[in-house]
Write an enzyme that holds these catalytic residues in place. Structure first.
Site, PDB file in Angstrom:
ATOM      1  N   HIS A 162     -17.681 -54.715  88.948  1.00 26.18           N
ATOM      2  CA  HIS A 162     -18.276 -53.941  87.862  1.00 26.18           C
ATOM      3  C   HIS A 162     -18.190 -54.663  86.519  1.00 26.18           C
ATOM      4  CE1 HIS A 162     -18.716 -50.654  90.628  1.00 26.18           C
ATOM      5  NE2 HIS A 162     -17.420 -50.626  90.872  1.00 26.18           N
ATOM      6  N   HIS A 199     -22.711 -45.229  91.932  1.00 23.31           N
ATOM      7  CA  HIS A 199     -23.381 -44.785  93.164  1.00 23.31           C
ATOM      8  C   HIS A 199     -24.585 -43.905  92.834  1.00 23.31           C
ATOM      9  CE1 HIS A 199     -19.274 -45.195  95.433  1.00 23.31           C
ATOM     10  NE2 HIS A 199     -19.725 -46.342  94.955  1.00 23.31           N
ATOM     11  N   HIS A 209     -22.176 -52.432 100.471  1.00 19.57           N
ATOM     12  CA  HIS A 209     -21.751 -51.525  99.411  1.00 19.57           C
ATOM     13  C   HIS A 209     -21.620 -52.257  98.081  1.00 19.57           C
ATOM     14  CE1 HIS A 209     -20.155 -47.914  97.615  1.00 19.57           C
ATOM     15  NE2 HIS A 209     -19.308 -48.714  96.970  1.00 19.57           N
ATOM     16  N   ASP A 267     -23.325 -51.053  94.653  1.00 16.31           N
ATOM     17  CA  ASP A 267     -22.655 -50.979  93.352  1.00 16.31           C
ATOM     18  C   ASP A 267     -23.414 -51.778  92.300  1.00 16.31           C
ATOM     19  OD1 ASP A 267     -20.552 -49.317  94.041  1.00 16.31           O
ATOM     20  OD2 ASP A 267     -19.105 -50.939  94.318  1.00 16.31           O
TER      21      ASP A 267
END
Length: 320
Positions: A278, A92, A251, A255
């Site tokens: 991720h 973030h 969001h 990310d």
């Protein structure tokens, strides 16, 4: 709140130089997993330093460069480990740094994780703008994607393609009554203004059943509806609801922007992803950097020829 000048675009020809902050600034937040207070400080850095983390709670700790090759854990967040020292949940903050076009910055943190703040990048954006941005005496470097690279695991995939600017496209696939099927795809044509207005305030989200399980293992102790969208089997539990109809997928783009900035430079390319996270984002960056035929490092003498639009340093102010 953030306030824009009347000029929505860069109106005058200016040199496209590297950026840092004008002055050091600090804040205290809560660690998502520890639930404990975490001190965070930003300090200006010289040209070509890049983004560097440092553990202020460890005397003589080794600085940790923001590099995709130092990501050793991608369980629910991106976590850097170097010289036995760890800094977690960096995405973030890195998204805010990328969104504002900051090239050189020292981030001192008093724990093994960046504070969660409100679960979005907006508090970090506000903090950096309070510190002020300044241009440095060196041209800003970009990484231009010159060959399509795709990574895939099961049905999940992510890719970067050649493109004149920077665009991010993301699709999620949640079969859940609280996540509308009509709002599971989003696109961002990157600019500082688009990032701040359309992406920076999109919050992280989690399912109540998963949060309860994590807490049994002493994780997510700082998680709450103050810093995440919480969903049970049928509903969003936050009284205020969503900030955007498609906040979930926004969001995921937030990310991804932070994960991609671990490539070391602002990107010129088109990012497309389906159900990526991720781990896959990091795999993509590593795959690109593994072959110099995939990219080139470029600079631009002025903002007119630069295909990415950064607002001028006086184009955003913080009020209140």
């Amino acid at each position: 709140m953030l306030h824009y000048s009347n000029c929505n675009k860069i109106c005058e020809k200016t040199v496209m130089n590297q950026r840092t902050i004008k002055t050091a600034i600090a804040v205290t937040g809560t660690g998502l997993h520890s639930g404990q207070p975490v001190d965070l400080e930003f300090q200006p850095q010289p040209i070509d330093t890049g983004i560097v983390f440092e553990r202020s709670d460890i005397v003589g700790s080794t600085p940790i460069p923001a590099s995709a090759f130092l990501v050793q854990d991608t369980m629910m967040s991106s976590n850097l480990v170097f010289g036995g020292t760890r800094v977690g949940t960096v995405e973030h903050l890195l998204s805010a740094i990328a969104g504002l076009g900051v090239d050189n910055l020292l981030i001192r943190v008093s724990a093994s994780e960046i504070p969660i703040m409100d679960g979005s990048a907006a508090p970090f954006v506000g903090l950096l703008l309070q510190a002020g941005l300044c241009e440095q005496d060196a041209l800003k470097k970009f990484i231009r994607i010159v060959r399509t690279v795709r990574v895939k695991v099961d049905d999940k995939w992510a890719e970067l393609r050649p493109y004149s600017g920077f665009e991010l496209n993301f699709e999620i696939d949640f079969d859940h009554p609280a996540i509308d099927k009509d709002f599971q795809h989003a696109q961002l044509q990157f600019s500082t203004q688009n990032f701040i207005e359309q992406l920076s305030s999109a919050r992280t989200f989690g399912f109540l059943r998963d949060i309860e399980a994590m807490r049994q293992n002493n994780l997510a102790l700082g998680g709450s509806m103050d810093n995440a969208i919480v969903i049970d089997e049928a509903n969003i539990l936050n009284e205020e609801g969503l900030r955007f109809n498609d906040e979930f997928v926004r969001h995921k783009i937030l990310d991804a922007l932070g994960d991609l900035y671990l490539i070391g430079y602002p990107i010129l390319g088109r990012f497309n992803a389906y159900k990526s996270g991720h781990a896959l984002n990091n795999l993509l960056v590593r795959e690109i950097l593994s072959d110099h035929n995939n990219f080139e490092i470029v600079t631009f003498d002025d903002n007119v020829t630069c295909p990415i639009e950064y607002l001028p340093l006086n184009g955003i102010t913080v009020e209140g």
